[in-house]
Design an enzyme around this catalytic site. Structure first.
Site, PDB file in Angstrom:
ATOM      1  N   THR B  23       0.873  -1.169   0.000  1.00  0.00           N
ATOM      2  CA  THR B  23       0.000   0.000   0.000  1.00  0.00           C
ATOM      3  C   THR B  23       0.912   1.222   0.000  1.00  0.00           C
ATOM      4  OG1 THR B  23      -2.027   0.933   0.926  1.00  0.00           O
ATOM      5  CG2 THR B  23      -0.430   0.143   2.516  1.00  0.00           C
ATOM      6  N   CYS B  29      -3.875   7.040   7.882  1.00  0.00           N
ATOM      7  CA  CYS B  29      -4.499   5.722   7.799  1.00  0.00           C
ATOM      8  C   CYS B  29      -3.551   4.693   8.418  1.00  0.00           C
ATOM      9  CB  CYS B  29      -4.749   5.340   6.350  1.00  0.00           C
ATOM     10  SG  CYS B  29      -5.783   6.489   5.438  1.00  0.00           S
ATOM     11  N   HIS B  46      -6.139  -1.496   4.483  1.00  0.00           N
ATOM     12  CA  HIS B  46      -5.746  -0.088   4.632  1.00  0.00           C
ATOM     13  C   HIS B  46      -6.962   0.661   5.172  1.00  0.00           C
ATOM     14  CE1 HIS B  46      -3.905   3.627   2.336  1.00  0.00           C
ATOM     15  NE2 HIS B  46      -4.503   4.000   3.435  1.00  0.00           N
TER      16      HIS B  46
END
Lengths: 205, 161
Positions: B23, B29, B46
């Protein structure tokens, strides 16, 4: 009740777009006064994007970008973020300081100039919004960060994410001679404030 | 060259060895990496927000720590992972912008990390390592063959956790 970006109708989007237009126009005027040169701008584009497509606007989630963040307070609360890729940011500071530094790195002077540009852009937008709505609005001092686009964008995306799966942003291009600077502008009203905003603009019953 | 499986914001995916899950540009996040040490089946989610409760539009499970982790475990078990062999590594949860008055929303990164840890504890999944907090972005790569998590940053180097 809260309203998400997904639920906006075309009239509401047009109104927000027009405010973006006026705000960007005022910003261009302010910038051109500052450097005593004519600055043209393209008609701002209002984009409504899904989260996963936002980072592509600035060249992908790992592109280094500059984000300048403000908090909005007053009759409505929310956040504003100005985003540009590092190259555009450097072009802009070169333009403002009348020099041609080929170096890509941003020094303290550059950062300070960028915060000021953020101030001008956000201030112009907020003052046109305030004039049109009669709402009392003020903004915080800027906070600046340089990092991966994905990381910087996580901030507006999370704020928008509390009510929906899309973000709204205004893309404005400034031009002066051979300089071409692309900037993105996010206005993110807090949950309850979006309704107040649309009501004040006369586009929500 | 092994293909990287990209996981976007509010997204999740699973893979078998030797797949690599990645990711890009994690900010506030949190990336939660699960790895079954016996079958090497791995998963990455995520998440953007701590909790799906009190949120009207909560149909995307991968957006929230509470629903995202539970769904990822289910997906891994579906392709053969052993529930009691799953370990976790977490990264992200930075505070990208600094303000003197740290309001709720500015501390969202930290809240995401706290919520993630609570959920993992509730599910009895050990956290073997983490790289969380700070004020910088992270790109992560989870190698299912070894369970190694690579964390890349701008200006803070690269590390394996």
């Amino acid at each position: 009740m809260s309203i998400s970006i997904e639920e906006l109708n075309s009239l509401q989007i047009d109104v927000l777009k027009e405010i973006g237009n006026i705000g960007a126009g005022n910003a261009a005027t302010a910038l051109s006064k500052m450097i005593s040169k004519r600055i043209d701008m393209d008609v701002p584009k209002v984009n409504i994007l899904e989260f996963k497509n936002v980072a592509e606007l600035v060249g992908g989630p790992e592109t280094e970008v500059v984000g300048i963040y403000f908090k909005v307070s007053g009759d409505i609360t929310g956040s504003i973020m100005v985003l540009m890729d590092k190259k555009s940011a450097k072009k802009l500071t070169n333009l403002l300081m009348g020099r041609n530094d080929a170096e890509d790195e941003l020094d303290d002077m550059d950062l300070s100039a960028l915060q000021e540009v953020g101030n001008i852009l956000s201030g112009s937008y907020l003052s046109s919004l305030s004039t049109l709505t009669n709402l009392n609005l003020s903004m915080s001092i800027p906070s600046l960060a340089i990092d991966m686009a994905g990381a910087i964008l996580s901030v507006p995306v999370i704020l928008f994410g509390q009510v929906g799966d899309r973000v709204m942003l205004i893309e404005t291009d400034f031009n002066e001679g051979t300089y071409h600077v692309k900037s993105n502008f996010f206005l993110i009203p807090d949950e309850e404030s979006f309704e107040i905003l649309l009501k004040s603009l006369g586009v929500l019953e | 060259m092994i293909d990287m499986i990209k996981v976007g914001m509010a997204d999740m995916n699973t893979t078998c060895s030797p797949g690599v899950l990645t990711t890009l540009g994690l900010g506030s996040c949190v990336g939660i990496c699960l790895h079954d040490t016996s079958t090497k089946i791995s998963g990455l989610v995520h998440i953007m927000l701590p909790s799906s409760e009190q949120i009207k539009n909560n149909s995307n499970e991968a957006k929230f720590a509470d629903t995202g982790i539970v769904k990822l475990v289910e997906d891994m078990i579906k392709i053969g992972a052993k529930r009691n062999k799953i370990i976790s590594k977490i990264a992200g949860g930075a505070q990208m912008f600094n303000f003197n008055d740290s309001s709720e929303i500015m501390r969202i990164g930290n809240r995401n990390v706290v919520a993630t840890k609570e959920i993992l504890k509730k599910l009895n999944i050990p956290i073997v390592s983490e790289d969380t907090g700070g004020n910088h972005g992270r790109t992560i790569e989870l190698y299912s063959e070894t369970g190694i998590l690579l964390v890349r940053t701008i200006g803070y180097g690269t590390k394996q956790i």
